[in-house]
Design an enzyme around this catalytic site. Structure first.
Site, PDB file in Angstrom:
ATOM      1  CG  HIS A   1      -0.284   0.019   2.520  1.00  0.00           C
ATOM      2  ND1 HIS A   1      -0.279  -1.054   3.360  1.00  0.00           N
ATOM      3  CD2 HIS A   1       0.438   0.968   3.154  1.00  0.00           C
ATOM      4  CE1 HIS A   1       0.390  -0.758   4.459  1.00  0.00           C
ATOM      5  NE2 HIS A   1       0.842   0.453   4.353  1.00  0.00           N
TER       6      HIS A   1
ATOM      7  CE  LYS B   1      -5.907   7.699  10.294  1.00  0.00           C
ATOM      8  NZ  LYS B   1      -7.227   7.602  10.917  1.00  0.00           N
TER       9      LYS B   1
END
Length: 967
Positions: free
Chosen positions: A171, A601
């Site tokens: 990814h 995040k």
């Protein structure tokens, strides 16, 4: 007429005015870049006519003017020009700028390789201006021996006992298609050869023709993936790097290590079985939030890797048979050769072999041994191929290589025999390279990690306890869970049979364990539990491995990601180590993975970086207390927002004692190409990891002073508070994020096989780390990277001006702090709040404009404070090379940014007013059969007006290429 002439001033001339002067004598970047551009513009004119080429130049010139003064009016002029293009031309112009950026990147790579070669020729390692990203193995060894006064033997012992395990992930995988990557590699090769010193005029002409052909082929290739990749596609893409560079790169690199050792007085080679470099993969094993990775996919991927490994060995074994033509050998080898010769059929011929297809005579004993190895490799490859294609094979397993030692043994026998007969020089040739490949890649090429979310294991346990009628595992406390799991682990009874009621999800988890049990254990690496929070998460996986009859259980690795989990990790590990059963199971070795993406995040880059630093220190202390050797597995992204950055520095800035010669780190999909895309890049990557790991172990960075820690703790609280108050608590934020960036359109890129969200509904917290970072990178605002730094600096400096001096000392004396600041500074060098302001004006509702303005003010304030702390007058003043490279790219990226903003406006508001002068500019050459309009037909199912979706995707890909860190 004069006007027309002015307009025709080429981008090349414009570039020369725009570009910074040469940074050094061997600086050929401007030259390379100008040559590629000239060739491309000629091709563009041939394919689409002069008017369209002029349009591209006009767009570029406006963009370059904006870069000089940052006047927002220039962006509006650019917007008018862009919206005046018809659909086909729009795609051609966006594609041209995306293509030019890729060419600029190639020019950079060739320039870096050119400088590196010059540096090595001069034997000059003093040029520290690029030491921020370089780490040479020879330089490191000399530094340790001559500057640090380590003995050569100490250095050799440390080196041969260290391991760097590089874990390739899928990814978000490449945002550049493989078809294009191969063409780019050929452009790179042509460019390197064109500037070679001894090139003849004829060679030059032929190379120039090849260069033009490859540039045109790349431009004529559809850049857009029309279907999303499957995990098998991702695996094949990842494996192609082994085929092309890594396979041959490893023995070549290890030879360089041997040479570097010789130069410090060690006359021994690195033993072939020293695990200096290892490779693992997540492609086809990482099922965290990716429903497309099924047990069947995992099985296929393992068989594919086994087939590829056997094929790579098989392709080299005949060369080795040619090389080892000697007749002298030791008794052990002669006896083995006689036995094999006796047992083979008298007149056996193998017509499927090209060389040595008849029975090898006994007076070539090495060839007899290697011939037997070749037969087994052939059957190993064919068995994997049949299993993969048909699910069965007629070739019995015992006729193939099933374990690593069985494969290594005859090769070691040849090596020992050659050394015994005085032929060590021959043994240390291709045979040593082959042995090193076998030790590095084994029979499985890479070891596949399995990754699964902890909640999925909890669901399985819950189904089991309910079936046994002893309650709901899900509702039990952590203590009760541990108690029950341990009683089962100590006991012998099977927990469940085929009558266990299951859902699709539970079946998927159990079938994955069954695949692990079915395949050879050398296929697998670690079993990683994401979102791990407690000891029971680890024990549950241990129990499931036992229940599913896995003969050699995988090591279980908890992954701590969120800030709270990182804080709780040391206590969870201490609890695990205090369990006798568990300590016996791990045999003094434990691995822990720390996640950079989700922690960033969750709390912002500043607090995440500091918490990761402290968590590592505490985890190491816990491990030392229980006499356990801890390996840290760093889950770093390719981008700074996800923990990326220069390898050498990232390793050297880790806390002391946390690496100790054992490092595992992810190489993310989006940076695999720049790490392994070409031979010299592969060599450089292996060198950086090996050298930095050695240096960290032998010359650990100093620990931070107590007052520095106290200041960092204060700042982390302020930074987290500011970050969360905006990202999670500010009611306008989610709407602003979705409008101001291409977040909603990101999914159209068909980049990776994983969905963008963990759960289809929900806010920022459900977004995966990549779709969170990617849109901010696209608008060059990079909010997740810098948000929090500014207020932290501001508050501690306002509180006491002495803190500014302390921060400056930290920057100069503490590698961790310096790296953290330098990476954010590099992101500021790539950023441009003017682009974010344009996006606001075009895409964001007016009531949110003040909020956007507020964020841009924070950006500027943070940048100013950061430069104060680093004592820099302007960004990147210490790295002229990077500064030059970024300035070269800026005009291309700005064009794509403006293109993207106006395209998003037309996608989201089909009624928005645009220029009406839309006559096609593109004129195909008389030989060409398809006009630019036909590009629009490549996407017949788009729900938007013709050409818009493709233009948008091309801008995304181009900006990603320009920022060199996708998401």
């Amino acid at each position: 007429m004069a006007n027309k002439m002015e307009k025709m001033a080429s981008i090349d001339a414009q570039l020369r005015q725009l570009a910074p002067a040469k940074v050094s004598e061997d600086d050929k970047l401007i030259e390379y870049d100008a040559l590629l551009l000239d060739r491309f513009l000629d091709i563009l004119q041939d394919l689409h006519g002069e008017d369209l080429k002029d349009s591209v130049q006009e767009v570029y010139e406006l963009s370059a003017e904006y870069e000089r003064k940052h006047d927002p009016k220039k962006l509006e002029e650019l917007g008018k020009l862009i919206t005046g293009l018809d659909a086909g031309d729009s795609i051609v112009v966006a594609k041209s700028f995306s293509h030019m950026l890729n060419l600029a990147n190639l020019a950079e790579e060739v320039q870096i390789a050119h400088r590196r070669r010059n540096k090595l020729k001069k034997g000059d390692f003093r040029d520290e201006s690029n030491a921020t990203t370089e780490s040479d193995i020879e330089e490191t060894l000399k530094k340790l021996v001559f500057n640090m006064k380590k003995s050569p033997q100490e250095v050799f012992d440390a080196l041969k006992n260290q391991t760097v395990d590089l874990v390739l992930t899928a990814h978000p995988t490449q945002s550049v298609r493989r078809s294009l990557l191969q063409k780019h590699a050929r452009v790179r090769n042509c460019l390197s050869q064109l500037y070679a010193k001894d090139i003849t005029p004829d060679d030059k002409q032929e190379l120039d023709e090849s260069l033009q052909r490859e540039i045109q082929a790349a431009f004529r290739t559809d850049e857009i993936k029309r279907t999303p990749p499957t995990p098998q596609d991702e695996m094949r893409a990842g494996m192609s790097y082994f085929h092309e560079t890594i396979w041959k790169g490893v023995p070549k690199f290890l030879r360089r290590v041997d040479t570097a050792l010789k130069n410090i007085g060690i006359n021994e080679r690195v033993p072939y079985n020293a695990p200096l470099i290892q490779f693992s993969s997540w492609m086809g094993g990482d099922r965290d939030g990716n429903p497309r990775v099924t047990p069947e996919v995992t099985r296929d991927v393992c068989l594919l890797a086994r087939m590829m490994a056997a094929n790579l060995y098989y392709s080299q074994i005949e060369d080795l048979m040619f090389e080892l033509s000697m007749w002298r050998c030791n008794d052990e080898l002669r006896d083995r050769a006689e036995e094999l010769h006796r047992n083979s059929k008298k007149d056996e011929v193998a017509k499927h072999y090209i060389e040595f297809w008849k029975k090898v005579p006994l007076n070539e004993p090495y060839r007899v041994i290697l011939g037997h190895v070749r037969d087994k490799l052939y059957r190993t490859r064919e068995r994997s191929r049949y299993l993969l294609a048909h699910g069965y094979s007629d070739i019995p397993e015992e006729d193939t290589f099933t374990n690593f030692d069985e494969f290594l043994e005859p090769l070691e026998l040849c090596y020992r025999s050659l050394c015994f007969c005085g032929d060590r020089a021959i043994a240390d040739g291709s045979l040593l390279d082959f042995l090193r490949q076998v030790s590095t890649f084994g029979l499985s090429l890479v070891r596949l990690d399995i990754r699964q979310e902890s909640d999925r294991h909890t669901d399985v346990m819950d189904a089991i306890t309910k079936h046994l009628e002893i309650g709901s595992y899900q509702e039990w406390s952590e203590e009760k869970r541990q108690e029950w799991l341990l009683s089962e682990l100590v006991g012998k009874r099977p927990l469940f049979g085929p009558d266990l009621p299951t859902t699709d999800e539970i079946r998927d988890v159990l079938d994955t364990f069954h695949v692990i049990a079915e395949l050879p254990s050398d296929n697998f690496g670690a079993y990683i539990i994401s979102m791990a929070t407690a000891p029971s998460d680890v024990l549950a996986v241990e129990l499931l491995q036992r229940e599913c009859k896995i003969k050699n259980p995988l090591r279980v690795v908890p992954l701590f990601e969120k800030l709270a989990d990182l804080e709780a990790a040391p206590a969870a590990l201490a609890r695990l180590f205090s369990i006798d059963w568990y300590r016996n199971r791990i045999d003094g070795k434990q691995e822990v993975m720390i996640g950079y993406s989700d922690s960033g995040k969750d709390a912002g880059r500043f607090s995440a970086a500091w918490q990761l630093y402290k968590a590592q220190e505490e985890l190491i202390n816990v491990a030392q207390k229980f006499s356990v050797k801890l390996t840290m597995f760093h889950g770093r992204g390719g981008t700074v927002g996800r923990g990326g950055g220069p390898t050498h520095l990232a390793i050297l800035s880790q806390p002391p004692d946390t690496i100790h010669g054992s490092l595992r780190v992810t190489v993310q999909g989006e940076v695999i190409e720049q790490s392994f895309g070409e031979e010299h890049l592969c060599f450089r990557t292996l060198q950086r990891f090996t050298a930095a790991t050695l240096e960290h172990g032998m010359r650990p960075p100093s620990s931070p002073k107590p007052e520095w820690r106290a200041l960092m703790d204060q700042m982390a609280i302020i930074a987290t508070e500011e970050y969360r108050s905006i990202v999670f608590k500010e009611p306008r934020f989610v709407e602003y994020f979705r409008l101001a960036t291409p977040e909603m359109e990101y999914g159209r890129m068909n980049i990776g096989s994983r969905p963008a969200k963990r759960r289809p509904s929900g806010g920022i917290e459900t977004l995966r780390a990549i779709p969170w970072i990617f849109p901010w990178t696209q608008t060059r605002f990079h909010l997740p990277v810098w948000l929090g730094f500014g207020s932290a600096f501001k508050q501690v400096i306002e509180k006491d001006v002495k803190n500014l001096h302390m921060l400056q000392d930290m920057y100069n004396q503490w590698p961790f702090f310096r790296v953290t600041i330098d990476l954010v500074e590099m992101v500021f060098a790539k950023g441009d709040p003017g682009i974010a302001a344009l996006n606001d004006r075009l895409l964001v509702s007016q009531n949110l404009w003040p909020f956007g303005e507020q964020l841009r003010n924070k950006y500027e304030e943070t940048k100013k404070l950061l430069l104060q702390v680093a004592t820099h007058k302007e960004v990147l003043e210490g790295d002229p090379y990077l500064k030059q490279r970024l300035r070269l790219r800026d005009s291309y990226i700005t064009t794509l940014n403006v293109f993207q903003a106006y395209t998003l406006k037309r996608i989201r508001d089909p009624k928005s007013s645009v220029n009406a002068s839309r006559l096609p500019l593109s004129r195909e050459s008389p030989e060409a059969t398809k006009p630019a309009d036909e590009l629009v037909t490549l996407n017949p199912t788009s729900e938007y007006a013709p050409g818009l979706e493709d233009t948008l995707i091309l801008t995304m890909k181009g900006i990603a290429a320009g920022m060199q860190n996708t998401g």
